[in-house]
Design a protein around this motif. Sequence first.
Motif, PDB file in Angstrom:
ATOM      1  N   THR A  86       0.819  -1.220   0.000  1.00 52.87           N
ATOM      2  CA  THR A  86       0.000   0.000   0.000  1.00 52.87           C
ATOM      3  C   THR A  86       0.848   1.263   0.000  1.00 52.87           C
ATOM      4  O   THR A  86       0.595   2.200  -0.765  1.00 52.87           O
ATOM      5  N   TYR A  87       1.852   1.301   0.855  1.00 53.31           N
ATOM      6  CA  TYR A  87       2.603   2.538   1.071  1.00 53.31           C
ATOM      7  C   TYR A  87       3.544   2.869  -0.091  1.00 53.31           C
ATOM      8  O   TYR A  87       4.128   3.944  -0.125  1.00 53.31           O
ATOM      9  N   TRP A  88       3.707   1.952  -1.060  1.00 53.18           N
ATOM     10  CA  TRP A  88       4.460   2.289  -2.272  1.00 53.18           C
ATOM     11  C   TRP A  88       3.579   2.998  -3.294  1.00 53.18           C
ATOM     12  O   TRP A  88       4.077   3.598  -4.227  1.00 53.18           O
ATOM     13  N   GLY A  93       1.637  13.324  -1.858  1.00 55.17           N
ATOM     14  CA  GLY A  93       1.142  14.237  -0.838  1.00 55.17           C
ATOM     15  C   GLY A  93       0.147  13.617   0.111  1.00 55.17           C
ATOM     16  O   GLY A  93      -0.206  14.219   1.131  1.00 55.17           O
ATOM     17  N   GLY A  94      -0.329  12.412  -0.170  1.00 57.27           N
ATOM     18  CA  GLY A  94      -1.302  11.750   0.690  1.00 57.27           C
ATOM     19  C   GLY A  94      -0.613  10.828   1.686  1.00 57.27           C
ATOM     20  O   GLY A  94       0.565  10.501   1.540  1.00 57.27           O
ATOM     21  N   GLY A  99      -2.695   4.277   0.381  1.00 61.33           N
ATOM     22  CA  GLY A  99      -2.357   3.653  -0.893  1.00 61.33           C
ATOM     23  C   GLY A  99      -3.110   2.338  -1.080  1.00 61.33           C
ATOM     24  O   GLY A  99      -3.608   1.741  -0.135  1.00 61.33           O
ATOM     25  N   VAL A 100      -3.217   1.909  -2.312  1.00 57.17           N
ATOM     26  CA  VAL A 100      -3.913   0.669  -2.666  1.00 57.17           C
ATOM     27  C   VAL A 100      -2.884  -0.329  -3.184  1.00 57.17           C
ATOM     28  O   VAL A 100      -2.152  -0.027  -4.130  1.00 57.17           O
ATOM     29  N   PRO A 101      -2.813  -1.514  -2.604  1.00 54.65           N
ATOM     30  CA  PRO A 101      -1.803  -2.490  -3.038  1.00 54.65           C
ATOM     31  C   PRO A 101      -2.165  -3.078  -4.400  1.00 54.65           C
ATOM     32  O   PRO A 101      -3.301  -2.974  -4.864  1.00 54.65           O
ATOM     33  N   GLU A 180       7.125   9.345 -12.554  1.00 54.52           N
ATOM     34  CA  GLU A 180       7.782   9.462 -11.255  1.00 54.52           C
ATOM     35  C   GLU A 180       7.350   8.329 -10.320  1.00 54.52           C
ATOM     36  O   GLU A 180       8.162   7.799  -9.555  1.00 54.52           O
ATOM     37  N   HIS A 181       6.094   7.977 -10.365  1.00 55.96           N
ATOM     38  CA  HIS A 181       5.595   6.880  -9.535  1.00 55.96           C
ATOM     39  C   HIS A 181       6.292   5.579  -9.909  1.00 55.96           C
ATOM     40  O   HIS A 181       6.760   4.839  -9.032  1.00 55.96           O
TER      41      HIS A 181
END
Length: 221
Positions: A86-88, A93-94, A99-101, A180-181
């Motif tokens: 999730t955290y990747w 800014g959120g 995050g969604v895995p 960038e992601h």
Amino acid sequence: MLIHPWDAARDATEWRDWLATTDRFGVLAVNNVDGTGAPLLLPTHFTLAADELLIHLARPNPVWPHLEAAVEVRLAVIGDYAYIPTYWRARAGGPDEDGVPTSYYASVQFVCRPTIVDDPQGKVEILTSQLDDFQPEGRHAEVAVGEDPYGRMLPGIRGVRLAVVRVEAKFKYDDANPIEHRQRVIGSLEERDRGLDAGAAAQQRRRLSMIGDWRTRRDQS
């Protein structure tokens, strides 16, 4: 399988090149002749020869009556997969926990029409092709009818030629997300470096180089 436009192989060359880097090992799915029973799934090596897949299976394998009745079967290959936490994938800014895995993977699936090969010379041709594919360095006896060691083993197997009807190829590496992601996730995969993370990172980097910004490509199409 579901293939979004941004996950699709660009062309046949892409999936063929990827398949050449694998061990050509997949799962053959065959419908059960009993409509209430589960399909049969057989893990197997295979050789891609022109528009056919070549395999052989042991004669005692329970798949034979199901395969003899099948009009079409499916062989699936999956590789370079990784769990993306999730955290990747949190939006810029959120908070990380929002995050969604997802899963990254490459998959090539072949829909085929099977032909069972019991002719001894036909089985020799399949085995020879597979040895040339998986053991190009040689160092094995000749495969020939009536010649040891393989000739006496031929009755114990049956060959299968799978004529390819269509190919479904998918490379699921967040190609619809901003550059960038994807670059950030590549770094995270390389840092974590477990399981097939390195392969997933390499595929994501390759797709990023080939596709660039999907949104720009989409808007120009």
